[in-house]
Design an enzyme around this catalytic site. Structure first.
Site, mmCIF file in Angstrom:
data_model
loop_
_atom_site.group_PDB
_atom_site.id
_atom_site.type_symbol
_atom_site.label_atom_id
_atom_site.label_comp_id
_atom_site.label_asym_id
_atom_site.label_seq_id
_atom_site.Cartn_x
_atom_site.Cartn_y
_atom_site.Cartn_z
ATOM 1 N N ARG A 3 17.532 68.555 57.898
ATOM 2 C CA ARG A 3 18.923 68.183 58.161
ATOM 3 C C ARG A 3 19.572 69.183 59.105
ATOM 4 N NH1 ARG A 3 23.567 70.001 54.750
ATOM 5 N NH2 ARG A 3 25.409 68.745 55.246
ATOM 6 N N ARG A 39 41.550 70.226 56.128
ATOM 7 C CA ARG A 39 41.587 71.648 55.830
ATOM 8 C C ARG A 39 42.971 72.238 56.074
ATOM 9 N NH1 ARG A 39 36.237 73.493 55.754
ATOM 10 N NH2 ARG A 39 34.722 72.049 56.682
ATOM 11 N N LYS A 50 27.531 58.634 53.531
ATOM 12 C CA LYS A 50 27.767 59.662 52.524
ATOM 13 C C LYS A 50 28.926 59.230 51.623
ATOM 14 C CE LYS A 50 27.635 63.944 53.871
ATOM 15 N NZ LYS A 50 27.928 65.183 54.662
ATOM 16 N N THR A 83 24.001 68.038 47.180
ATOM 17 C CA THR A 83 25.066 69.007 46.903
ATOM 18 C C THR A 83 24.790 69.853 45.660
ATOM 19 O OG1 THR A 83 26.644 67.381 47.780
ATOM 20 C CG2 THR A 83 27.547 69.395 46.849
#
Length: 483
Positions: A39, A80, A226, A284
């Site tokens: 990845r 963020r 995802k 994860t």
């Protein structure tokens, strides 16, 4: 293949490249330990760095004589906070704190900070909970004044530059694809990525848009959706239909929905994806402690094992390999845990998958017939002569302890099937067209020690060579010596 620690490992291993893997010897050791798909995370590094890592990974795979897929992971609209004047602040429980999209990029203080999402003030209302820094800090919204969202700190802590923001229960309106993502899609196509992962998917439309852009740029890889937003759970059927692969990305998803429900959602997603004959990755923090430690915790072992026993096609390592101290040991540990978990049967058994369904394609029906036969007859291997890999994918939906070898002349197909549970790519091109039609197959199996003379194998193929999706026959044959 035989003899390596990952030999005939059913579940596949995805590992993230990064500073810790930027050595040719390390890449070779990762491949030897069991790496199937590498990845490249577009959230970190620049285009030249991604090009270099892709090139070095392909070179290592060629040197290691193994097919390794490449997965490009788009950054997506990670929401963020902006920057603080002093890099970080400590938020005290009960203190007031504001988030404001119109504040300067570097003007954050203990009183408030800017945010990258311009519509944050439109997406929240009093009483909502905002979770920062992967849920470590929680804020309750008190009121909204213009672009400024006033909150009270419920759980405080250190908040530093660029930490993520989630809304408990979901509902932040950032689009799935940013301008940066659109450029990285072109880069993924240039690098001939085998898989393109789309972050923060909300619906099937997001997946279709990413596929359109990827194909327009010349990309031919599979699209990975995802699942990391609560909204995606509500739209999961449309997302599964639009995608080739589903990734259960448990970080942001766990923050938004709460960790208590996460395991049940993971099991549901794996089950639904497999039932739809699509591929699923579980990701994860699977072995997060191995960023610093040479062995996983018992809890991490159970986590990986449960995902494998639930039927996930692949398990993924992120920081463990990208920046961890033990990238090779992390892959080897994951391979060992997968192998241990695979000793136990899948919950749906061997042959109940889609037992009451009608099939829409001939090659799909052949694949299901093969797996039923394989699980009720003593055969050594299943051989899929394949152009696109689709027959092997459908076969991989049914649990079997019998290896499926995807024999293909196409390097792209070989790399694609590296993500399919229980499927192993084998380069193959027929040379003999007279006499025994399986001679080349037998020679390939014998030369690679994948079968012995006298073994029975199941072979699937199409009448017309070179036609994708044309598999229309299965044959049970006994391996013979060369004439």
């Amino acid at each position: 293949m035989h003899g390596a620690p990952w030999a005939l490992l059913v579940a596949k291993i995805v590992a993230t490249l990064g500073p810790a893997t930027d050595h040719a010897k390390t890449l070779l050791k990762m491949i030897d330990a069991g790496l199937d798909v590498a990845r490249i995370n577009f959230s970190h590094g620049d285009a030249e760095e991604h090009r270099r890592r892709a090139r070095e990974m392909r070179e290592a795979a060629q040197q290691g004589q193994r097919d390794v897929g490449l997965l490009g992971d788009l950054q997506g609209p990670k929401i963020r906070v902006q920057r603080f004047k002093d890099r970080a602040v400590e938020l005290q429980d009960g203190a007031s704190f504001y988030l404001d999209s119109s504040l300067g990029l570097e003007d954050g203080t203990e009183e408030g900070v800017g945010v990258a999402l311009q519509t944050l003030h439109e997406d929240v209302e009093p009483g909502d909970n905002l979770l920062l820094n992967d849920g470590m800090i929680s804020l309750q919204v008190d009121r909204i004044e213009g672009t400024r969202v006033h909150t009270t700190v419920i759980n405080g802590g250190i908040l530093s530059n660029h930490k993520g923001i989630n809304k408990k229960g979901g509902g932040l309106s950032a689009p799935a694809l940013t301008e940066v993502d659109r450029e990285n899609i072109k880069l993924a196509a240039e690098l001939e990525m085998d898989f393109l992962a789309v972050s923060f998917v909300r619906s099937g439309d997001d997946v279709r848009e990413a596929r359109r852009l990827f194909e327009e740029a010349g990309g031919k890889g599979l699209i990975v959706a995802k699942i990391e937003r609560v909204e995606a759970i509500d739209e999961i059927d449309s997302i599964i239909e639009a995608a080739d692969v589903i990734m259960v990305a448990r970080g942001d998803l766990g923050v938004e929905m709460g960790y208590a429900e996460l395991t049940g959602i993971q099991k549901k997603l794996i089950r639904k994806t497999r039932k739809a004959s699509k591929i699923v990755i579980t990701a994860t923090q699977m072995m997060e402690s191995m960023i610093q430690n040479p062995i996983p915790t018992r809890a991490e072992v159970s986590d990986v094992s449960n995902a494998v026993m639930d039927g996930t096609d692949a398990v993924m390592l992120s920081g463990e390999t990208a920046v961890g101290r033990y990238p090779v040991k992390a892959i080897r540990a994951m391979a060992e845990v997968c192998k241990g978990a695979e000793k136990f049967p899948l919950p749906e058994g061997l042959t109940r998958h889609r037992i009451g369904d009608y099939f829409g394609r001939v090659d799909e029906a052949i694949a299901m017939a093969v797996m039923y036969t394989a699980n009720h007859l003593e055969v050594t291997a299943i051989i899929a002569l394949t152009e696109s890999g689709s027959t092997a994918r459908w076969m991989s939906r049914i649990r079997s302890d019998i290896p499926i070898y995807a024999l293909t002349p196409h390097a792209a197909t070989s790399r694609r099937v590296t993500l399919y549970r229980g499927v192993y790519p084998v380069p193959f091109r027929a040379e003999h067209f007279e006499g025994n039609p399986y001679r080349d197959v037998f020679d390939t199996l014998l030369s690679r020690k994948l079968a012995k003379v006298g073994d029975y194998v199941i072979v699937t193929k199409g009448d017309v060579e070179g036609v994708s999706g044309g598999t229309n026959a299965m044959t049970i044959v006994q391996v013979t010596e060369a004439d």
